[in-house]
Design a protein around this motif. Structure first.
Motif: not given
Length: 373
Positions: A62-63, A71-74, A113-114
């Protein structure tokens, strides 16, 4: 059976929730464990890790999808979820050091990554100490564009890692404070990659190295420092403050000093075993006595619980008495929910109350470092 499986997993579940694991994901995995017909430690460990990895795969995909679509926020939130699932795997008591290392590497990678999706600057660094290099992150409250920041150093104890310490850094970042989250000796990459074991000498060396790092850093204000610790890190924060009279504030949440603690209440898996032996120095308990030494006059906030059966109220008050300046104390009276009849782990009062205690702690530090006190 004297011990219910869920009771045995209470410390793991509590720490996972504390770091932000989804409670529905956790409950789903606990139900899978409940359904094991012939329960053994090996089977429980296998189901726990495999189920969390299934969720890691989902959130990682999903990331990637969200990032590809812009969609960077998601993408950030899914990356965070994947890191939280890796952390839940890291929390399980695994004696195989190689397997534990493999799990931690997964957590490191997912956290990196986060970090790439975060708006504020989170910078990896390594702090030189006499015991070796201490891996750490610097969490800036913004892009890091300013010339100087007040700084707080966060601490937690054995079995933790710098990735987990983001939960201490986040409320301080929101109040304009830069935060250093180090892997202390015996924890995270300090032990897994650099073989820095947990012992008094190593911890003292870490304090000295961290203060030297702040002094030499161009953006961190060495005259505007706070120490903030949780669990064993609460004891570290106190001792670190003793070592530097420039520190303006110290907060110890449910502090644990191993030599103050009731040794009979500390579980066997923390005292011996391959993983425990790997983390601790040979003279661990004797060497940790150095953390008891000294007093300080910095403003001090301590939060403790009567339901912490490792540190009795008397032991907590003994630590409070060593603070000679302005001090506040919060006695948490809420009964832990994640308990068994046999024991109340130190992790319970720590984890279950942090969601509201953290705001008081962050305000206490911000008032001192931002000039409002």
């Amino acid at each position: 059976m004297k011990w219910a499986i869920r009771d045995l997993l209470n410390p793991v579940a509590t720490r996972s929730l504390l770091y932000g694991a989804d409670p529905f994901d956790l409950e789903a995995i606990l139900k899978k464990i409940d359904n094991i017909k012939v329960k053994s430690g090996k089977q429980i460990q296998e189901v726990w890790i495999n189920e969390w990895h299934a969720k890691i795969d989902r959130y990682s995909k999903l990331c990637e999808k969200a990032a590809a679509e812009g969609n960077r926020l998601s993408a950030k939130e899914y990356a965070r979820m994947a890191a939280q699932c890796h952390y839940a795997c890291f929390m399980i008591n695994i004696e195989d050091v190689e397997h534990k290392t493999e799990i931690y590497k997964g957590l490191e990678e997912s956290y990196r990554r986060y970090v790439k999706f975060c708006k504020n600057k989170i910078e990896y660094t390594e702090i030189d100490t006499r015991a070796g290099k201490i891996p750490a992150y610097i969490h800036y409250p913004d892009s890091g564009r300013k010339s100087s920041y007040p700084v707080a150093v966060t601490y937690s104890g054995i079995g933790s890692c710098k990735e987990e310490l983001e939960m201490l850094a986040a409320p301080l970042n929101k109040r304009g404070i830069a935060v250093i989250t180090p892997d202390m000796p015996g924890a995270g990459a300090a032990i897994i990659h650099n073989n820095i074991k947990c012992g008094g000498k190593q911890i003292e060396a870490a304090f000295e190295g961290i203060y030297r790092f702040i002094k030499e850093h161009k953006k961190l204000d060495g005259n505007n420092i706070a120490n903030f610790g949780l669990c064993m890190g609460g004891g570290y924060a106190f001792r670190a403050t003793v070592k530097n009279p420039k520190v303006k504030a110290c907060v110890s949440l449910f502090p644990l000093l191993m030599n103050f603690a009731d040794q009979g209440s500390i579980p066997i898996w923390m005292k011996r075993g391959k993983w425990s032996s790997y983390q601790y120095s040979d003279d661990y308990l004797e060497g940790m006595r150095i953390l008891e030494e000294g007093t300080h006059k910095a403003d001090f906030l301590m939060v403790y619980s009567s339901d912490d059966n490792w540190m009795t109220p008397e032991a907590s008050q003994k630590l409070l008495g060593k603070a000679l300046g302005y001090k506040e104390c919060i006695h948490v009276e809420d009964k832990p929910a994640y308990v068994s009849e046999e024991t109340i782990m130190h992790a319970m009062p720590v984890g279950e109350q942090y969601h509201w205690v953290k705001h008081i702690a962050a305000d206490f530090i911000a008032a001192r470092l931002n000039g409002r006190k």
